[in-house]
Design an enzyme around this catalytic site. Structure first.
Site, PDB file in Angstrom:
ATOM      1  N   ASP A   1       0.828  -1.203   0.000  1.00  0.00           N
ATOM      2  CA  ASP A   1       0.000   0.000   0.000  1.00  0.00           C
ATOM      3  C   ASP A   1       0.866   1.259   0.000  1.00  0.00           C
ATOM      4  O   ASP A   1       1.925   1.293   0.622  1.00  0.00           O
ATOM      5  CB  ASP A   1      -0.904  -0.010   1.232  1.00  0.00           C
ATOM      6  CG  ASP A   1      -1.967   1.073   1.191  1.00  0.00           C
ATOM      7  OD1 ASP A   1      -2.404   1.439   0.083  1.00  0.00           O
ATOM      8  OD2 ASP A   1      -2.353   1.553   2.264  1.00  0.00           O
TER       9      ASP A   1
ATOM     10  N   ARG B   1      -5.539  -1.826   8.534  1.00  0.00           N
ATOM     11  CA  ARG B   1      -6.663  -2.694   8.170  1.00  0.00           C
ATOM     12  C   ARG B   1      -6.146  -3.727   7.169  1.00  0.00           C
ATOM     13  O   ARG B   1      -5.125  -3.527   6.515  1.00  0.00           O
ATOM     14  CB  ARG B   1      -7.818  -1.881   7.569  1.00  0.00           C
ATOM     15  CG  ARG B   1      -7.442  -1.032   6.365  1.00  0.00           C
ATOM     16  CD  ARG B   1      -8.625  -0.198   5.887  1.00  0.00           C
ATOM     17  NE  ARG B   1      -8.253   0.630   4.756  1.00  0.00           N
ATOM     18  CZ  ARG B   1      -7.698   1.840   4.851  1.00  0.00           C
ATOM     19  NH1 ARG B   1      -7.465   2.371   6.045  1.00  0.00           N
ATOM     20  NH2 ARG B   1      -7.381   2.526   3.769  1.00  0.00           N
TER      21      ARG B   1
ATOM     22  N   GLY C   1       0.447   5.360  -4.660  1.00  0.00           N
ATOM     23  CA  GLY C   1      -0.119   6.616  -5.142  1.00  0.00           C
ATOM     24  C   GLY C   1       0.264   7.794  -4.269  1.00  0.00           C
ATOM     25  O   GLY C   1       0.629   8.868  -4.766  1.00  0.00           O
TER      26      GLY C   1
ATOM     27  N   ASN D   1     -10.197  -2.786  -6.752  1.00  0.00           N
ATOM     28  CA  ASN D   1      -9.398  -1.805  -7.492  1.00  0.00           C
ATOM     29  C   ASN D   1     -10.003  -1.440  -8.843  1.00  0.00           C
ATOM     30  O   ASN D   1      -9.598  -0.440  -9.463  1.00  0.00           O
ATOM     31  CB  ASN D   1      -7.966  -2.317  -7.700  1.00  0.00           C
ATOM     32  CG  ASN D   1      -7.126  -2.279  -6.436  1.00  0.00           C
ATOM     33  OD1 ASN D   1      -6.144  -3.016  -6.315  1.00  0.00           O
ATOM     34  ND2 ASN D   1      -7.500  -1.437  -5.474  1.00  0.00           N
TER      35      ASN D   1
END
EC number: 2.5.1.-
Length: 264
Positions: A43, A217, A46, A91
């Site tokens: 993660d 998470r 971006g 996604n």
């Protein structure tokens, strides 16, 4: 903050034969304590790009060498199975431009890096659903899986078009078909039976689940397999991650007392 990945043409990266660490710097983990199966939620690509005034896709490009640094670090640590959350079933909600990039980039990485993985002894695996997944991506995955099927150093599972709830729904559908066809009795469904209907039933449960970027998470990743996994939330955005932070996560794991509901 690591700035080394800026302004690099990642599509022309050379593929070194074996960029492994100096053995003297690899941590010596307690015998029998290294997690057998590690899952990584990669993660932050971006956000990494946006922090540098780059477009989001450049963050994904920056992640490519990090993926293989993590694979190398896992091999050095003695991890046997590594599952990488590459593209989730959720996604598809991203912009069409980013989805197209991610599909094409996933295809190209597998094509470009299969010889390297084969040389390292990586067995390429895949977890996910075929519907919606680009045929060209599936073709590259199947080619890589066939080429590396006899490798035994580490199994690397690319989870592309993967969702944990979807995997469980598919498992339930498979069991329902067997009940319908009289192969099994509907009142005898067991946990073992469910596990046997998952995408890769031969892969053991996940021992250590890592998420980069500081988010806390699991985002629908391996909900069945990671039911008793130890969780480690790394602060680095994924392009700033790599083998050394992976070793730190493994070191955290070796200090955990895993009881699986029992009392020692």
């Amino acid at each position: 903050m690591n700035m080394a990945f800026e302004h690099v043409d990642y599509t022309s990266l050379s593929v070194p034969a074996a960029p492994f660490s100096d053995p003297s710097i690899i941590p010596s983990f307690p015998k029998g304590k290294v997690p057998r199966h590690v899952g990584v939620i990669m993660d932050g690509n971006g956000r990494w790009a946006q922090q540098r005034g780059l477009i989001r896709t450049e963050g994904h490009q920056a992640a490519e060498p990090v993926v293989f640094d993590v694979i190398a670090g896992a091999i050095e640590a003695g991890v046997r199975y590594l599952s990488l959350y590459t593209f989730s079933t959720e996604n598809w909600k991203r912009s069409p431009q980013e989805v197209r990039f991610l599909m094409g980039f996933s295809r190209d990485i597998i094509h470009r890096r299969v010889a390297q993985m084969d040389q390292w002894g990586v067995r390429v695996r895949w977890a996910g659903r075929r519907p919606r997944l680009w045929k060209s991506v599936m073709d590259e995955l199947e080619t890589a899986m066939e080429r590396t099927k006899h490798n035994t150093t580490i199994d690397v599972v690319f989870c592309i078009n993967y969702g944990g709830r979807t995997e469980l729904a598919d498992a339930m559908a498979g069991i329902a078909r067997e009940v319908r066809d009289g192969q099994i009795s509907g009142d005898r469904v067991t946990k073992k039976m469910v596990a046997q209907h998952l995408y890769n039933p031969d892969i053991p449960d996940c021992d250590l689940l890592i998420r980069t970027s500081g988010e806390r998470r699991t985002s629908n990743f391996l909900p069945w397999q990671a039911a008793y996994a130890e969780l480690d939330f790394a602060p680095e955005l994924f392009p700033d991650y790599g083998r050394v932070p992976l070793w730190r996560s493994i070191d955290h794991y070796t200090g955990r007392d895993r009881r699986f509901g029992a009392i020692k």
